[in-house]
Design a protein around this motif. Sequence first.
Motif, PDB file in Angstrom:
ATOM      1  N   GLY A  59       8.116  -9.896 -11.281  1.00 45.08           N
ATOM      2  CA  GLY A  59       6.861  -8.813 -11.388  1.00 45.08           C
ATOM      3  C   GLY A  59       5.718  -9.507 -12.062  1.00 45.08           C
ATOM      4  N   GLN A  60       5.747 -10.404 -12.397  1.00 40.14           N
ATOM      5  CA  GLN A  60       4.425 -11.071 -13.257  1.00 40.14           C
ATOM      6  C   GLN A  60       3.850 -11.984 -12.152  1.00 40.14           C
ATOM      7  N   THR A  61       2.481 -12.246 -12.561  1.00 39.08           N
ATOM      8  CA  THR A  61       2.075 -13.543 -11.905  1.00 39.08           C
ATOM      9  C   THR A  61       1.648 -14.470 -13.215  1.00 39.08           C
ATOM     10  N   VAL A  62       1.676 -15.851 -12.845  1.00 39.29           N
ATOM     11  CA  VAL A  62       1.438 -16.704 -14.021  1.00 39.29           C
ATOM     12  C   VAL A  62       0.092 -17.472 -13.378  1.00 39.29           C
ATOM     13  N   ASN A  63      -0.818 -17.882 -14.399  1.00 36.83           N
ATOM     14  CA  ASN A  63      -1.892 -18.411 -14.229  1.00 36.83           C
ATOM     15  C   ASN A  63      -1.496 -20.095 -14.486  1.00 36.83           C
ATOM     16  N   ARG A  64      -1.345 -20.824 -13.441  1.00 36.14           N
ATOM     17  CA  ARG A  64      -0.606 -22.186 -13.789  1.00 36.14           C
ATOM     18  C   ARG A  64      -1.958 -23.186 -14.245  1.00 36.14           C
ATOM     19  N   GLU A  65      -3.314 -22.769 -14.317  1.00 36.33           N
ATOM     20  CA  GLU A  65      -3.914 -23.714 -15.159  1.00 36.33           C
ATOM     21  C   GLU A  65      -3.921 -23.329 -16.596  1.00 36.33           C
ATOM     22  N   ALA A  66      -3.789 -22.205 -17.021  1.00 32.75           N
ATOM     23  CA  ALA A  66      -3.569 -21.833 -18.371  1.00 32.75           C
ATOM     24  C   ALA A  66      -2.142 -22.394 -18.843  1.00 32.75           C
ATOM     25  N   VAL A  67      -1.238 -22.439 -18.129  1.00 33.58           N
ATOM     26  CA  VAL A  67      -0.001 -22.933 -18.561  1.00 33.58           C
ATOM     27  C   VAL A  67      -0.193 -24.466 -18.905  1.00 33.58           C
ATOM     28  N   LEU A  68      -0.786 -24.909 -17.849  1.00 33.05           N
ATOM     29  CA  LEU A  68      -1.032 -26.404 -17.992  1.00 33.05           C
ATOM     30  C   LEU A  68      -1.996 -26.752 -19.168  1.00 33.05           C
ATOM     31  N   LYS A  69      -3.004 -25.870 -19.284  1.00 31.60           N
ATOM     32  CA  LYS A  69      -3.686 -26.160 -20.673  1.00 31.60           C
ATOM     33  C   LYS A  69      -3.029 -25.933 -21.826  1.00 31.60           C
ATOM     34  N   GLY A  70      -2.042 -24.994 -21.834  1.00 28.92           N
ATOM     35  CA  GLY A  70      -1.062 -24.849 -22.958  1.00 28.92           C
ATOM     36  C   GLY A  70       0.023 -25.984 -23.070  1.00 28.92           C
ATOM     37  N   LEU A  71       0.583 -26.637 -22.107  1.00 25.95           N
ATOM     38  CA  LEU A  71       1.258 -27.708 -22.105  1.00 25.95           C
ATOM     39  C   LEU A  71       0.656 -28.974 -22.800  1.00 25.95           C
ATOM     40  N   ASN A  72      -0.695 -29.141 -22.162  1.00 24.92           N
ATOM     41  CA  ASN A  72      -1.290 -30.244 -22.720  1.00 24.92           C
ATOM     42  C   ASN A  72      -1.824 -30.023 -24.258  1.00 24.92           C
ATOM     43  N   GLU A  73      -1.796 -28.826 -24.695  1.00 33.95           N
ATOM     44  CA  GLU A  73      -2.147 -28.610 -26.135  1.00 33.95           C
ATOM     45  C   GLU A  73      -0.995 -28.887 -27.107  1.00 33.95           C
ATOM     46  N   THR A  74       0.247 -28.923 -26.477  1.00 31.63           N
ATOM     47  CA  THR A  74       1.540 -29.157 -27.226  1.00 31.63           C
ATOM     48  C   THR A  74       1.786 -30.525 -27.113  1.00 31.63           C
ATOM     49  N   ARG A  75       1.096 -31.527 -26.294  1.00 32.46           N
ATOM     50  CA  ARG A  75       1.502 -32.979 -26.410  1.00 32.46           C
ATOM     51  C   ARG A  75       1.858 -33.603 -27.452  1.00 32.46           C
ATOM     52  N   GLY A  76       0.991 -33.388 -28.391  1.00 30.47           N
ATOM     53  CA  GLY A  76       1.198 -34.141 -29.686  1.00 30.47           C
ATOM     54  C   GLY A  76       2.347 -33.557 -30.338  1.00 30.47           C
ATOM     55  N   TYR A  77       2.808 -32.393 -30.362  1.00 31.81           N
ATOM     56  CA  TYR A  77       4.207 -31.879 -30.694  1.00 31.81           C
ATOM     57  C   TYR A  77       5.249 -32.500 -30.115  1.00 31.81           C
ATOM     58  N   PHE A  78       5.176 -32.537 -28.717  1.00 34.57           N
ATOM     59  CA  PHE A  78       6.191 -33.042 -28.031  1.00 34.57           C
ATOM     60  C   PHE A  78       6.414 -34.531 -28.545  1.00 34.57           C
ATOM     61  N   ARG A  79       5.349 -35.246 -28.683  1.00 33.89           N
ATOM     62  CA  ARG A  79       5.455 -36.734 -29.353  1.00 33.89           C
ATOM     63  C   ARG A  79       5.733 -36.856 -30.545  1.00 33.89           C
ATOM     64  N   LYS A  80       5.573 -36.050 -31.224  1.00 39.39           N
ATOM     65  CA  LYS A  80       6.016 -35.814 -33.021  1.00 39.39           C
ATOM     66  C   LYS A  80       7.647 -35.496 -32.882  1.00 39.39           C
ATOM     67  N   ARG A  81       7.989 -34.764 -31.831  1.00 39.92           N
ATOM     68  CA  ARG A  81       9.675 -34.229 -31.899  1.00 39.92           C
ATOM     69  C   ARG A  81      10.180 -35.681 -31.143  1.00 39.92           C
ATOM     70  N   ILE A  82       9.591 -36.023 -30.184  1.00 40.95           N
ATOM     71  CA  ILE A  82      10.197 -37.608 -29.630  1.00 40.95           C
ATOM     72  C   ILE A  82      10.563 -38.581 -30.749  1.00 40.95           C
ATOM     73  N   GLY A  83       9.425 -38.690 -31.588  1.00 47.06           N
ATOM     74  CA  GLY A  83       9.401 -39.559 -32.622  1.00 47.06           C
ATOM     75  C   GLY A  83      10.529 -39.395 -33.592  1.00 47.06           C
ATOM     76  N   GLU A  84      10.845 -38.057 -34.116  1.00 47.88           N
ATOM     77  CA  GLU A  84      11.916 -37.635 -34.968  1.00 47.88           C
ATOM     78  C   GLU A  84      13.410 -37.864 -34.523  1.00 47.88           C
ATOM     79  N   GLU A  85      13.337 -37.543 -33.229  1.00 45.31           N
ATOM     80  CA  GLU A  85      14.833 -37.479 -32.287  1.00 45.31           C
ATOM     81  C   GLU A  85      15.156 -38.770 -32.005  1.00 45.31           C
ATOM     82  N   ILE A  86      14.467 -39.573 -31.376  1.00 42.28           N
ATOM     83  CA  ILE A  86      14.922 -40.948 -30.729  1.00 42.28           C
ATOM     84  C   ILE A  86      14.394 -42.044 -31.454  1.00 42.28           C
ATOM     85  N   LYS A  87      15.150 -42.747 -31.957  1.00 41.27           N
ATOM     86  CA  LYS A  87      14.866 -44.196 -32.506  1.00 41.27           C
ATOM     87  C   LYS A  87      14.412 -45.255 -31.716  1.00 41.27           C
TER      88      LYS A  87
END
Length: 117
Positions: A59-87
């Motif tokens: 029953g919801q609609t999703v703005n794909r561009e807004a989600v993409l922008k949100g994912l792009n904003e979290t790229r740095g956090y993804f990278r940080k967590r990859i660095g913490e978890e994978i040697k």
Amino acid sequence: MKKQRVAAIEKEMTKVISNVLFGELKNPRIKGIVSVTHVRVTQDLKFVDVSFSILPMAGQTVNREAVLKGLNETRGYFRKRIGEEIKIRFIPEVRVHLDDSIEHAVKISKLLNEVKE
């Protein structure tokens, strides 16, 4: 780098990014059911291309561009967590892409069900 090693790194990165996505991420722009579909690391480990699939909740609609922008904003956090978890020596830069293959499969399934009826 050997293909087996790259494949193992991709598998581990998929786990880390999925865990972050489902357990740690609090970005209000990321709505709907967002899942990791593909993770590809370049041979030199400088970049990782992550493909995400987005499905709206019932029953919801999703703005794909807004989600993409949100994912792009979290790229740095993804990278940080990859660095913490994978040697690994170098932590790759995360590049975000949207994958519409699951949406496409849902549309085809609906069309087939309509034809069946």
